[in-house]
Design an enzyme around this catalytic site. Structure first.
Site, PDB file in Angstrom:
ATOM      1  N   ALA A  69     -41.372 -15.658 -11.564  1.00 35.47           N
ATOM      2  CA  ALA A  69     -40.155 -15.509 -10.755  1.00 35.47           C
ATOM      3  C   ALA A  69     -39.052 -14.905 -11.615  1.00 35.47           C
ATOM      4  O   ALA A  69     -38.214 -14.152 -11.125  1.00 35.47           O
ATOM      5  CB  ALA A  69     -39.730 -16.864 -10.209  1.00 35.47           C
ATOM      6  N   ASN A 145     -32.726 -26.175  -8.370  1.00 31.07           N
ATOM      7  CA  ASN A 145     -33.780 -26.831  -9.147  1.00 31.07           C
ATOM      8  C   ASN A 145     -33.316 -28.089  -9.869  1.00 31.07           C
ATOM      9  O   ASN A 145     -34.131 -28.912 -10.261  1.00 31.07           O
ATOM     10  CB  ASN A 145     -34.378 -25.850 -10.167  1.00 31.07           C
ATOM     11  CG  ASN A 145     -33.326 -25.124 -10.963  1.00 31.07           C
ATOM     12  OD1 ASN A 145     -32.440 -24.470 -10.406  1.00 31.07           O
ATOM     13  ND2 ASN A 145     -33.399 -25.237 -12.270  1.00 31.07           N
ATOM     14  N   GLY A 194     -45.828 -19.106  -9.065  1.00 33.65           N
ATOM     15  CA  GLY A 194     -47.126 -19.736  -8.819  1.00 33.65           C
ATOM     16  C   GLY A 194     -47.241 -21.133  -9.395  1.00 33.65           C
ATOM     17  O   GLY A 194     -47.812 -22.033  -8.766  1.00 33.65           O
ATOM     18  N   THR A 231     -52.289  -4.093 -15.067  1.00 38.97           N
ATOM     19  CA  THR A 231     -53.496  -4.483 -14.329  1.00 38.97           C
ATOM     20  C   THR A 231     -53.269  -5.795 -13.574  1.00 38.97           C
ATOM     21  O   THR A 231     -52.693  -6.743 -14.116  1.00 38.97           O
ATOM     22  CB  THR A 231     -54.684  -4.620 -15.312  1.00 38.97           C
ATOM     23  OG1 THR A 231     -54.822  -3.364 -15.973  1.00 38.97           O
ATOM     24  CG2 THR A 231     -55.980  -4.955 -14.590  1.00 38.97           C
ATOM     25  N   CYS A 316     -36.025 -25.050 -18.712  1.00 34.21           N
ATOM     26  CA  CYS A 316     -35.743 -23.986 -19.665  1.00 34.21           C
ATOM     27  C   CYS A 316     -34.407 -24.165 -20.364  1.00 34.21           C
ATOM     28  O   CYS A 316     -34.098 -23.453 -21.307  1.00 34.21           O
ATOM     29  CB  CYS A 316     -35.838 -22.617 -19.001  1.00 34.21           C
ATOM     30  SG  CYS A 316     -35.175 -22.603 -17.382  1.00 34.21           S
TER      31      CYS A 316
END
Ligand code: PLP
Length: 368
Positions: A69, A145, A194, A231, A316
């Site tokens: 994100a 959050n 995720g 990729t 964080c």
């Protein structure tokens, strides 16, 4: 172990872990190669994108997979063109992925205006005087959050678009995705992570309504519609989709259970005269309070020694004071003794009872 830090990250769901070997083996091929297994891998990757589109009620081509994100936030803020409109409107309670990115960008000509209020959430009236026809972007998260406060982003977005439909709207929906419903109709960008929904770390999503207005940050092979080269992370994308699906079912089915756990903590805080930092307008799965007695770090270590894991602010921010609580105007004793609990439908009543017992023990035995 009593894990009460799901807003920091969520354990990978066993259903996903079980499928990791098979997906890794079957779809290890590079989706861009031309031979058959690569074509099959590409089809699988596309089917994941399609399913996520259905999940979010948007077109699959509006979904860009990236590493996190945080990358999605950077892509929007740094990837827009500010020559005609230069202003970004936001508030100080956004995640560091927004605030720190904005701080870097202001030096490049664009300016940011911050809506100030002490409620812990934003209403249209709080930003009404900040938005004007020079506003390029409104950045407003859905769920905070640290406190779990809710910004009614759909309602705000509708009003902003009525005022000027050229203003773009970016919502960080990391903490609400798959937990509370959001209609993306008036939202131009949204980011998802995720690992917050039981998927794997290293995979996030940027929802983009109109890809043409974004300049890529990462150039290369042109993957992800030319906006995010590199990729494809097939396994990460699969896990993000599966995690979203499982999370949605669990939160839908156990919402009352979460409310009950939240009430247990809230009632205890009232009895103990702890300061409740989360506003009433909040989700039941994030709760922030201050003991007013024990510094957060001491409390976190005391609980950790009992195998109870909580945090003081966003993961964080590490040992730094909470920017969110400071911005809400709380005095230092509240900021310095804050604890954030984040729950999951799998959290049990006994986990909370154990946590509250150990919390009281620490307050009674370790405070001066
Ligand atoms: N936005 C919010 C509200 C978050 O809680 C987080 C994670 O802490 C992020 C963004 C960043 O997510 P990621 O870890 O995928 O970069």
């Amino acid at each position: 172990m009593v894990y009460l830090d799901y807003a920091a990250t969520c354990p990978v769901y066993p259903e996903i872990i079980k499928n990791v070997p098979e997906i890794s083996e079957k779809y290890f091929f590079n989706p861009s190669s031309l031979y058959r297994p690569s074509v099959i891998t590409k089809k699988f990757f596309d089917s994941v994108r399609n399913s996520l589109g259905i999940f979010l009620s948007c077109k699959s081509e509006n979904i860009l997979f990236m590493s996190s994100a945080t990358e999605a936030c950077n892509t929007v803020i740094k990837g827009l063109d500010y020559t005609r409109r230069t202003k970004i409107v936001t508030w100080p309670l956004e995640h560091s992925a927004i605030i720190n990115t904005l701080q870097k960008c202001t030096s490049a000509g664009m300016s940011a205006s911050y809506a100030i209020n002490n409620k812990g959430y934003i209403e249209y009236k709080d930003i009404k005087d900040l938005i004007d026809h020079n506003t390029k972007l409104l950045v407003l998260m859905h769920v905070n959050n640290e406190t779990g406060s809710i910004n009614h982003i759909e309602e705000i977005a509708e009003k902003v678009k009525k005022f000027d439909n050229q203003i773009l709207i970016f919502s960080d929906i990391v903490q609400s995705h798959a937990k509370i419903h959001i209609n993306l109709e008036n939202i131009d960008f949204a980011c998802i992570s995720g690992h917050k929904v039981g998927g794997l770390k290293g995979c996030g999503v940027l929802y983009v309504k109109n890809k043409d207005i974004l300049r890529p940050l990462i150039d290369g092979g042109g993957q992800e519609f030319g906006i995010r080269s590199g990729t494809e992370n097939t396994l990460g994308a699969y896990a993000l989709l599966e995690g979203s699906t499982i999370t949605r079912a669990k939160f839908r089915n156990h919402w009352d259970h979460l409310l009950n756990l939240n009430n247990m903590i809230k009632d205890h805080c009232k009895t103990m005269r702890f300061h409740i930092n989360s506003p009433e307008n909040r989700v039941p799965y994030i709760f922030n309070f201050s003991t007013m007695k024990l510094p957060s770090e001491v409390m976190i270590n005391a609980l950790s020694s009992k195998n109870i894991y909580v945090s003081s602010a966003s993961a964080c921010s590490g040992k730094k004071k909470s920017r969110v609580l400071t911005s809400m105007g709380f005095k230092s004793v509240i900021v310095d003794t804050a604890i954030r609990i984040s729950l999951h439908p799998d959290t049990e009543e006994d986990d909370i009872k154990y946590f509250l017992t150990e919390l009281d023990f620490a307050v009674n035995h370790l405070s001066f």
